[in-house]
Every structure is written in C-alpha cells, then in structure tokens.
Write a protein that holds these residues in place. Structure first.
Motif, mmCIF file in Angstrom:
data_model
loop_
_atom_site.group_PDB
_atom_site.id
_atom_site.type_symbol
_atom_site.label_atom_id
_atom_site.label_comp_id
_atom_site.label_asym_id
_atom_site.label_seq_id
_atom_site.Cartn_x
_atom_site.Cartn_y
_atom_site.Cartn_z
ATOM 1 N N ASP A 244 0.818 -1.215 0.000
ATOM 2 C CA ASP A 244 0.000 0.000 0.000
ATOM 3 C C ASP A 244 0.850 1.264 0.000
ATOM 4 N N LEU A 245 2.086 1.157 0.487
ATOM 5 C CA LEU A 245 2.974 2.322 0.455
ATOM 6 C C LEU A 245 3.195 2.789 -0.981
ATOM 7 N N GLN A 246 3.313 1.850 -1.909
ATOM 8 C CA GLN A 246 3.504 2.219 -3.315
ATOM 9 C C GLN A 246 2.350 3.083 -3.812
ATOM 10 N N PHE A 247 1.121 2.678 -3.529
ATOM 11 C CA PHE A 247 -0.038 3.408 -4.043
ATOM 12 C C PHE A 247 -0.216 4.751 -3.341
ATOM 13 N N ILE A 248 0.127 4.818 -2.058
ATOM 14 C CA ILE A 248 0.028 6.089 -1.337
ATOM 15 C C ILE A 248 1.018 7.096 -1.903
ATOM 16 N N VAL A 249 2.266 6.682 -2.074
ATOM 17 C CA VAL A 249 3.305 7.588 -2.573
ATOM 18 C C VAL A 249 2.990 8.031 -4.002
ATOM 19 N N LEU A 250 2.555 7.109 -4.850
ATOM 20 C CA LEU A 250 2.243 7.463 -6.237
ATOM 21 C C LEU A 250 1.034 8.400 -6.309
ATOM 22 N N ALA A 251 0.071 8.211 -5.421
ATOM 23 C CA ALA A 251 -1.085 9.117 -5.392
ATOM 24 C C ALA A 251 -0.664 10.522 -4.971
ATOM 25 N N ILE A 252 0.228 10.618 -3.991
ATOM 26 C CA ILE A 252 0.734 11.926 -3.562
ATOM 27 C C ILE A 252 1.495 12.599 -4.698
ATOM 28 N N LEU A 253 2.326 11.825 -5.395
ATOM 29 C CA LEU A 253 3.068 12.377 -6.530
ATOM 30 C C LEU A 253 2.123 12.863 -7.633
ATOM 31 N N ALA A 254 1.123 12.044 -7.969
ATOM 32 C CA ALA A 254 0.206 12.396 -9.058
ATOM 33 C C ALA A 254 -0.556 13.674 -8.753
ATOM 34 N N THR A 255 -1.093 13.800 -7.533
ATOM 35 C CA THR A 255 -1.878 14.990 -7.192
ATOM 36 C C THR A 255 -0.985 16.220 -7.037
ATOM 37 N N SER A 256 0.208 16.045 -6.461
ATOM 38 C CA SER A 256 1.121 17.182 -6.309
ATOM 39 C C SER A 256 1.576 17.706 -7.667
ATOM 40 N N MET A 257 1.895 16.786 -8.578
ATOM 41 C CA MET A 257 2.330 17.192 -9.916
ATOM 42 C C MET A 257 1.201 17.872 -10.684
ATOM 43 N N HIS A 258 -0.028 17.414 -10.491
ATOM 44 C CA HIS A 258 -1.159 18.052 -11.166
ATOM 45 C C HIS A 258 -1.373 19.466 -10.640
ATOM 46 N N ARG A 259 -1.290 19.647 -9.330
ATOM 47 C CA ARG A 259 -1.414 21.004 -8.761
ATOM 48 C C ARG A 259 -0.297 21.904 -9.263
ATOM 49 N N HIS A 260 0.908 21.351 -9.374
ATOM 50 C CA HIS A 260 2.046 22.140 -9.840
ATOM 51 C C HIS A 260 1.818 22.630 -11.263
ATOM 52 N N LEU A 261 1.356 21.743 -12.139
ATOM 53 C CA LEU A 261 1.069 22.144 -13.513
ATOM 54 C C LEU A 261 -0.015 23.210 -13.559
ATOM 55 N N TRP A 262 -1.045 23.037 -12.752
ATOM 56 C CA TRP A 262 -2.144 24.008 -12.733
ATOM 57 C C TRP A 262 -1.658 25.380 -12.268
ATOM 58 N N GLN A 263 -0.816 25.402 -11.240
ATOM 59 C CA GLN A 263 -0.294 26.671 -10.746
ATOM 60 C C GLN A 263 0.615 27.344 -11.771
ATOM 61 N N MET A 264 1.447 26.566 -12.450
ATOM 62 C CA MET A 264 2.303 27.137 -13.488
ATOM 63 C C MET A 264 1.477 27.741 -14.610
ATOM 64 N N ASP A 265 0.440 27.024 -15.025
ATOM 65 C CA ASP A 265 -0.427 27.530 -16.086
ATOM 66 C C ASP A 265 -1.151 28.795 -15.636
ATOM 67 N N LEU A 266 -1.526 28.839 -14.362
ATOM 68 C CA LEU A 266 -2.244 29.988 -13.827
ATOM 69 C C LEU A 266 -1.379 31.244 -13.822
ATOM 70 N N HIS A 267 -0.066 31.060 -13.554
ATOM 71 C CA HIS A 267 0.831 32.214 -13.442
ATOM 72 C C HIS A 267 1.475 32.599 -14.764
ATOM 73 N N THR A 268 1.680 31.624 -15.637
ATOM 74 C CA THR A 268 2.375 31.944 -16.883
ATOM 75 C C THR A 268 1.426 32.270 -18.029
#
Length: 298
Positions: A244-268
């Motif tokens: 389950d650690l694999q799925f927890i870490v990958l879920a955190i990565l997926a959501t964090s990366m999506h927020r990062h892309l959204w914030q970059m698009d919002l500012h640029t």
C-alpha cells in the motif's frame, strides 16, 4: 517434542514481530500522508476553489482522498484484535479494493498525459484503453483470488493485534509485475515522444510535464520491483508491508504534480493545449496540437 515446541514459539514470535512492524509502517504512512496534506492545504484549497469542475478534477479528488479510506482500513486491520479469520479476510479484501482504486486513479493521470503528449493519437488512445482494461481486470481477479482461499492467522502473543496471510502466495506479485510492465511502456512512449520532438518544440509547461512523467514512472518502477521481491521472498506479514505504500506515494506524486502544472499555467498564462487537456477537461484533437516546446531545457 521440545524441538517442535521451540519451533512453534519461534514462528509465533516472528509472526508477532512482523505484525508489529506492519503496524509501525501503516502508522508512519498515515502520519506522512497527514503531514503532506497539512503542508499543502493552502495549495489544495486554492486549486479546489479556483479550478473548473471537470472530469480531471473529479479524478484528482478521488486520487487525493481515497488514501484516507485506505489508511483508515489498514490501521483498523492492524490495531483491532481478531478472533475470526473470515473477518480478517474481509478487511484485507476491503484494503485491496481501495488499493486497486487508488492505483487506477493515479495511473490514469499519466495515461492521459501520455496520450496528450502524442496529441491524442487515435490508435494510441484505443491501445491504451484496451491495455488499461486488461490491466484492471487482471489485477482485480488475481488480487482477490489470492486471498479467497488463503488461510489467515493472528498473533498468539498477548498485546499484538492484527492478522496476516499465513503463506505468501506467488500470485501476489503478479499485479505488481503488470504494473511494472505498464509503467515501463508508458515511460518508453514518453521518451520516444521526447526524442522525436527534441528540436521542434517550445513551451516550459510541456518540459515540466515530461519531467513529471519520467519521475513518476521511475518511482513506480522502483516500488514495483521492490514489491515483486518482497512478495516472493518474505514471509508472515512482511510480504505485504510495502504494497500500500507504493499506491500512497504514487497518489501523492500524481496529485502534487497536477497542482504544480495548474499553478504554473495559472501564473504563466501559456497557451499550451497539450497541458490544458490535463488541467481542464477532455478536449478535441484539434485543440491538442496548438503548441509545442523546446527540449534544450530538459
């Protein structure tokens, strides 16, 4: 007779120790997830409040909050004493169900990203859809078949709660082998696209998108290999301690990366249609081909 007694005591101690370590791991996972959630709470609220309600946002919410259900059931399974092995099997199956849902959701982000990188090529989209359906069906059937008839046991040492599958089934590593193959294929498609577009593209968001993809796939491959070996080689509760650690870490990565892309698009305010496909909603193919990016920044 003395030898058999000593062997029984040794096995009982080893099983109890494995359950203790499993409880420590799940408690640490819950603490890590809660810490990451609190640290990103402001970004989370900004994203949920300001972004449009779309299918991708729904996928984000599911990926973000299913770990709470998974960790809650895991902690309950580890910390509550069991007298009935059937009840233990039920809770293990519930945990497996949440793990599969979480794995599907986090992987869906990067399947969509890979299709976006290839401008929603129809052949690739159909191929990825068929592969994904086969992967999901195989993972579900194998995961539940492995626990359907497997015996479960609890610790005989007072004060140690939880339960575990008595014998580690060889079938347990197959879902991670399938996950490894899927991640490897997605990484290959991403690298092929990067090489083909090395000199002809421009746009910082697209570069960040590729970096995210490679980082996510590398992490997934590492966890999958680890879980394949632990499932085959370890005994007692140890064989499932990192599943389950694999799925927890990958879920955190997926959501964090999506927020990062959204914030970059919002500012640029860059009109990168490939990235906007992921940030907003499922778009038509002609909207996907507006902008390309420079690979010298990789």
């Amino acid at each position: 007779m003395v030898t058999e007694t000593e062997e029984h005591l040794t096995n009982a101690f080893a099983a109890g120790r494995s359950l203790q370590i499993l409880a420590y791991i799940y408690t640490s996972m819950a603490t890590f997830w809660a810490y990451e959630y609190v640290c990103s709470l402001q970004q989370e609220w900004t994203f949920l409040h300001r972004s449009r309600w779309t299918k991708v946002k729904g996928l984000y919410i599911l990926t973000r909050y299913v770990p709470f259900l998974l960790l809650t059931t895991n902690l309950y399974t580890c910390l509550v004493p069991y007298n009935n092995p059937g009840k233990c099997r039920t809770w293990v199956n519930i945990c497996s169900g949440f793990s599969i849902i979480l794995g599907i959701c986090s992987q869906s982000f990067f399947i969509l990203r890979t299709c976006a990188l290839w401008n929603n090529n129809r052949i690739l989209v159909v191929f990825m859809l068929l592969v994904s359906i086969a992967f999901v069906a195989s993972s579900i059937s194998i995961s539940f078949a492995a626990t359907a008839t497997a015996p479960f046991a609890t610790s005989h040492i007072p004060g140690i709660t939880g339960c575990y599958q008595v014998m580690s089934s060889v079938e347990l590593f197959i879902p991670f082998l399938l996950y490894f193959a899927l991640a490897l294929g997605l990484m290959a498609l991403t690298l092929i696209r990067a090489i083909k577009s090395w000199r002809t593209t421009n746009g910082h968001l697209y570069v960040v998108l590729l970096k995210h993809n490679i980082s996510y796939y590398a992490c997934g491959l590492l966890f999958s290999v680890t879980n394949i070996f632990t499932s085959m080689l370890l005994h007692y509760a140890y064989h499932a301690m990192l599943h389950d650690l694999q799925f927890i870490v990958l879920a955190i990565l997926a959501t964090s990366m999506h927020r990062h892309l959204w914030q970059m698009d919002l500012h640029t305010h860059v009109s990168d249609a490939n990235v906007r496909f992921l940030l907003s909603e499922f778009s038509t193919a002609d909207r996907m081909a507006e902008h390309f990016i420079p690979w010298g920044e990789l």
